[in-house]
Write a protein that holds these residues in place. Structure first.
Motif, short mmCIF file in Angstrom:
data_model
loop_
_atom_site.label_atom_id
_atom_site.label_comp_id
_atom_site.label_asym_id
_atom_site.label_seq_id
_atom_site.Cartn_x
_atom_site.Cartn_y
_atom_site.Cartn_z
N LEU A 265 62.72 20.30 -55.10
CA LEU A 265 62.39 21.67 -55.23
C LEU A 265 63.34 22.59 -54.31
N ASP A 266 64.42 22.82 -54.24
CA ASP A 266 65.19 23.57 -53.30
C ASP A 266 66.52 23.78 -54.13
N HIS A 267 67.39 24.76 -53.61
CA HIS A 267 68.70 25.09 -54.30
C HIS A 267 69.69 23.95 -53.49
N ILE A 268 70.57 23.48 -54.41
CA ILE A 268 71.53 22.42 -53.89
C ILE A 268 72.86 22.96 -54.22
N ASN A 269 73.95 22.26 -53.54
CA ASN A 269 75.39 22.54 -53.70
C ASN A 269 75.93 21.90 -54.89
N THR A 270 75.87 20.46 -54.85
CA THR A 270 76.13 19.49 -55.78
C THR A 270 75.00 18.16 -55.68
N ILE A 271 75.15 17.41 -56.66
CA ILE A 271 74.32 16.34 -56.63
C ILE A 271 75.04 15.09 -57.53
N THR A 272 74.86 14.07 -57.09
CA THR A 272 74.99 12.96 -57.77
C THR A 272 73.84 12.05 -58.11
N ILE A 273 73.62 11.41 -59.04
CA ILE A 273 72.67 10.80 -59.56
C ILE A 273 73.05 9.26 -59.75
N ASP A 274 73.09 8.24 -59.26
CA ASP A 274 73.70 7.08 -59.45
C ASP A 274 72.70 5.88 -59.77
N ILE B 72 66.50 21.75 -48.16
CA ILE B 72 67.86 21.42 -48.69
C ILE B 72 68.87 22.51 -48.39
N ASN B 73 68.54 23.71 -48.79
CA ASN B 73 69.40 24.96 -48.26
C ASN B 73 70.72 24.72 -48.72
N GLY B 74 71.06 24.22 -50.02
CA GLY B 74 72.36 24.53 -50.40
C GLY B 74 73.38 23.17 -49.96
N GLN B 75 72.63 22.09 -49.50
CA GLN B 75 73.74 21.05 -48.87
C GLN B 75 73.78 20.25 -50.34
N GLN B 76 74.81 19.33 -50.29
CA GLN B 76 74.97 18.36 -51.23
C GLN B 76 73.91 17.36 -50.92
N PHE B 77 73.79 16.54 -52.21
CA PHE B 77 72.72 15.71 -52.36
C PHE B 77 73.09 14.47 -53.00
N ILE B 78 72.46 13.24 -52.84
CA ILE B 78 72.62 11.95 -53.65
C ILE B 78 71.54 11.33 -53.92
N VAL B 79 71.28 10.85 -54.88
CA VAL B 79 69.90 10.05 -55.38
C VAL B 79 70.65 8.76 -55.84
N GLN B 80 70.38 7.45 -55.37
CA GLN B 80 71.05 6.32 -55.66
C GLN B 80 70.03 5.28 -55.84
N ASN B 81 70.44 4.17 -56.70
CA ASN B 81 69.59 2.78 -56.64
C ASN B 81 68.13 2.95 -56.69
N CYS B 82 67.44 3.97 -57.52
CA CYS B 82 66.06 4.07 -57.45
C CYS B 82 65.58 3.34 -58.86
N GLU B 83 64.33 2.76 -58.78
CA GLU B 83 63.71 2.19 -59.98
C GLU B 83 61.96 2.82 -60.10
N SER B 84 61.70 3.19 -61.29
CA SER B 84 60.53 3.54 -61.59
C SER B 84 59.89 4.41 -60.46
N SER B 85 60.42 5.61 -60.10
CA SER B 85 60.20 6.47 -59.13
C SER B 85 60.24 7.84 -59.60
N ASN B 86 59.29 8.68 -59.15
CA ASN B 86 59.28 10.13 -59.35
C ASN B 86 60.17 11.02 -58.27
N VAL B 87 61.18 11.59 -58.50
CA VAL B 87 61.68 12.33 -57.39
C VAL B 87 61.75 13.92 -58.00
N PHE B 88 61.28 14.62 -56.48
CA PHE B 88 61.27 16.04 -56.94
C PHE B 88 62.20 16.79 -55.77
#
Length: 348
Positions: free
Chosen positions: A77-86, A59-75
């Motif tokens: 493991l890196d440094h991030i700029n900003t993140i939205t989880i929707d 990821i190396n400091g990039q922006q990240f998005i996680v969205q529309n997920c169900e019954s899942s495990n998300v890891f």
């Protein structure tokens, strides 16, 4: 006649020179930046995934998005700029050190492990959050949100904190601000200080994560485990300051580790790493003896609580780069002044 120093230039030569200049494209610094594909930094529409995410260095400091997920495990493991989880439901999410904000929106029945500068939720229900946040966590239009101290570790985590510009000693995980409070009730609470993280969030199970070395062992966690400002077990508190000499992080970590091993009933309440002036040091420590040393860099302050905490801390002093309060009454005044100072700095 004409001037002998002037010489006419053929029209076709001027035209040719103009074409050559047009062909030379100017090169700007942003032209040399690697193009980012947003899809590489988006996880979406997962359902029933046991292990998905990103490894250290991806990821190396990039922006990240996680969205529309169900019954899942998300890891992540890196440094991030900003993140939205929707719009996630019944998910476990691990978010690496984030330079800016972690914004959780419209999520339900999720468990999160997060390190960031700012943590926010909106329109969420039933979240368990194990948090390291530089600033006070904020919830809005959210209910049944529970908070616990960050307790996660993998080998690259400390360097990821540095890359994100975060200090492991600045953690306001339990000082929650609710924009939409309930009258006579609360939208948030604290998870028991005796929690076992593995009972909430599983270790990553996929083969590609097996070599990362994720652990839930508190003694190996980069972020100090603090019990927060919940009701204290003892009337005795102690205040300790670690002065800067380039190795204060290691010195503080060793001190905390030794305290935990030798005095398990003395609890670490909270820590802060801040800049202090000579006047700040005089006001907080009630002496002008440390005016010059605080000017050398950031200092780390720690509050302990427990019967015999002052004596226990004094026994661990190894040099003059560690200050321990003389008695509990003095410590209480110093704790108040120090953490008032940290709040003032955060609000400026």
């Amino acid at each position: 006649m004409g001037c002998k120093f002037c010489r006419s230039v053929p029209t076709e030569a001027i035209f040719k020179k103009g074409q050559e200049q047009q062909q030379i494209k100017k090169n700007y610094s942003w032209d040399n930046k690697e193009k980012v594909n947003p899809k590489d930094f988006t996880i979406e529409n997962l359902k029933g995934e046991s292990c998905c995410g990103r490894l250290p260095g991806t990821i190396n400091g990039q922006q990240f998005i996680v969205q529309n997920c169900e019954s899942s495990n998300v890891f992540l493991l890196d440094h991030i700029n900003t993140i939205t989880i929707d719009d996630c439901f019944n998910c476990n999410l691990v978010v690496g050190p984030t330079k800016g904000s972690v914004f959780i929106r419209n999520c339900t029945d999720c468990k999160l492990i997060v390190a960031c500068q700012q943590f926010r939720t909106r329109d969420c229900q039933r979240l368990d959050v194990f948090l390291c946040s530089t600033t006070h966590p904020i919830i809005e239009s959210s209910t049944r949100i529970r908070f616990g101290c960050y307790a996660y570790s993998y080998p690259e985590l400390e360097s990821h904190f540095r890359s994100a510009g975060l200090s492991v000693f600045n953690n306001d995980w339990c000082d929650v601000h609710d924009f939409t409070p309930l009258e006579g009730d609360s939208n948030w609470s604290l998870i028991s200080k005796d929690f076992r993280l593995e009972d909430y969030v599983p270790l990553p199970s996929a083969q590609e994560f097996s070599s990362v070395g994720v652990t839930y062992v508190p003694e190996k966690c980069t972020v100090p485990y603090t019990c927060g400002t919940r009701q204290k077990a003892s009337n005795e508190s102690c205040f300790v300051v670690f002065f800067c000499d380039g190795d204060s992080h290691n010195r503080t970590s060793l001190f905390l580790k030794e305290m935990r091993a030798k005095n398990p009933d003395v609890l670490l309440v909270r820590t802060k790493e801040i800049k202090m002036t000579t006047m700040d040091a005089k006001r907080v420590l009630q002496t002008d003896s440390f005016g010059s040393i605080v000017e050398k860099g950031l200092v780390i302050g720690a509050e302990f609580n427990g019967d015999g905490s002052v004596q226990a801390c004094q026994k661990l002093i190894t040099n003059n780069l560690i200050y321990v309060a003389d008695n509990s009454k003095m410590a209480s005044n110093q704790i108040k002044e120090f953490f008032n100072l940290t709040d003032m700095q955060m609000n400026t």
